[in-house]
Scaffold this motif. Sequence first.
Motif, short mmCIF file in Angstrom:
data_model
loop_
_atom_site.label_atom_id
_atom_site.label_comp_id
_atom_site.label_asym_id
_atom_site.label_seq_id
_atom_site.Cartn_x
_atom_site.Cartn_y
_atom_site.Cartn_z
N ASN A 1 -6.20 -2.75 10.34
CA ASN A 1 -6.90 -2.57 8.70
C ASN A 1 -6.40 -2.95 7.79
O ASN A 1 -6.49 -3.59 6.71
CB ASN A 1 -8.03 -1.37 8.74
CG ASN A 1 -8.74 -2.09 7.62
OD1 ASN A 1 -9.86 -2.22 7.11
ND2 ASN A 1 -8.96 -0.69 7.54
N ILE A 2 -4.70 -2.19 7.93
CA ILE A 2 -4.11 -2.10 6.90
C ILE A 2 -3.49 -3.54 6.78
O ILE A 2 -3.27 -4.02 5.51
CB ILE A 2 -2.99 -1.26 7.22
CG1 ILE A 2 -3.24 0.64 6.76
CG2 ILE A 2 -1.64 -1.28 6.14
CD1 ILE A 2 -2.50 1.47 7.34
N PHE A 3 -3.07 -4.09 7.97
CA PHE A 3 -2.92 -5.70 7.64
C PHE A 3 -4.15 -6.50 6.89
O PHE A 3 -3.07 -7.87 6.53
CB PHE A 3 -2.33 -5.60 9.50
CG PHE A 3 -0.71 -5.63 9.62
CD1 PHE A 3 -0.15 -5.77 9.08
CD2 PHE A 3 -0.73 -4.79 10.79
CE1 PHE A 3 1.60 -5.30 9.55
CE2 PHE A 3 0.54 -4.66 11.42
CZ PHE A 3 1.53 -5.00 10.56
N ASN A 4 -4.98 -6.53 7.16
CA ASN A 4 -5.23 -7.26 7.06
C ASN A 4 -6.30 -7.01 5.36
O ASN A 4 -6.26 -7.95 4.95
CB ASN A 4 -7.60 -6.58 8.00
CG ASN A 4 -7.38 -7.36 8.62
OD1 ASN A 4 -6.12 -8.53 9.70
ND2 ASN A 4 -7.95 -7.05 9.72
N LEU A 5 -5.81 -5.85 4.71
CA LEU A 5 -6.44 -5.35 3.54
C LEU A 5 -4.86 -6.35 2.38
O LEU A 5 -5.66 -6.67 1.28
CB LEU A 5 -5.85 -4.12 3.27
CG LEU A 5 -7.09 -3.04 3.71
CD1 LEU A 5 -7.35 -1.98 3.73
CD2 LEU A 5 -8.32 -3.29 3.44
N CYS A 6 -4.22 -6.05 3.34
CA CYS A 6 -2.69 -6.78 2.00
C CYS A 6 -2.42 -8.28 2.76
O CYS A 6 -2.20 -9.16 1.81
CB CYS A 6 -1.09 -6.41 3.17
SG CYS A 6 -0.97 -4.90 3.06
N ILE B 1 -2.34 0.87 0.32
CA ILE B 1 -1.57 1.98 0.74
C ILE B 1 -2.05 3.36 0.20
O ILE B 1 -1.57 4.28 0.74
CB ILE B 1 -0.88 1.97 -1.11
CG1 ILE B 1 0.25 0.45 -1.39
CG2 ILE B 1 -0.16 3.11 -1.80
CD1 ILE B 1 0.12 0.29 -2.60
N LYS B 2 -3.24 3.00 -0.18
CA LYS B 2 -4.67 4.46 -0.13
C LYS B 2 -4.04 4.70 1.45
O LYS B 2 -4.06 5.69 1.77
CB LYS B 2 -5.72 4.07 -0.50
CG LYS B 2 -6.13 5.03 -0.48
CD LYS B 2 -7.74 5.17 -1.30
CE LYS B 2 -8.57 6.00 -1.25
NZ LYS B 2 -10.04 5.96 -1.79
N ASP B 3 -4.65 4.01 2.26
CA ASP B 3 -4.67 4.19 3.76
C ASP B 3 -3.73 4.28 4.40
O ASP B 3 -3.53 5.49 5.81
CB ASP B 3 -5.20 2.79 4.64
CG ASP B 3 -6.81 2.64 3.79
OD1 ASP B 3 -7.19 3.35 3.47
OD2 ASP B 3 -7.32 1.21 4.87
N ILE B 4 -1.86 3.67 4.27
CA ILE B 4 -0.97 4.30 4.40
C ILE B 4 -0.90 5.86 3.97
O ILE B 4 -0.63 6.38 4.81
CB ILE B 4 -0.42 3.23 4.01
CG1 ILE B 4 -0.03 2.38 4.98
CG2 ILE B 4 1.48 4.36 4.47
CD1 ILE B 4 1.23 0.88 4.41
N ASN B 5 -1.51 6.41 2.51
CA ASN B 5 -0.95 7.24 2.41
C ASN B 5 -1.79 7.84 3.02
O ASN B 5 -1.58 9.54 3.39
CB ASN B 5 -0.99 7.57 0.79
CG ASN B 5 0.47 7.44 0.00
OD1 ASN B 5 1.19 7.19 0.39
ND2 ASN B 5 -0.23 6.77 -1.15
N ALA B 6 -3.24 8.27 3.59
CA ALA B 6 -3.75 8.90 4.99
C ALA B 6 -3.27 9.29 6.33
O ALA B 6 -3.54 10.15 6.31
CB ALA B 6 -5.12 8.09 4.85
#
Length: 72
Positions: free
Chosen positions: A11-16, A25-30
């Motif tokens: 999901n983070i890759f898809n957001l990027c 970044i918010k998801d990585i921080n989570a």
Amino acid sequence: MDVPKPELVINIFNLCETGNLKKAIKDINALLADGYNAFDILQIMSRIIGDNVQLEDDIKFELLKEVSYFKT
């Protein structure tokens, strides 16, 4: 707790990919707040990139090179 679930990192890759970097970044921080360290996150990123059959080899190599840089 070993590494984050692959679905979360995909999901983070898809957001990027869609340009939603603030949410990525918010998801990585989570993930970090949930107790995963940066190495855990980078480890699963490496595995997802390596296993992705849709990526061309040269793009896959560049992404793995970037992830590896941050793992050292």
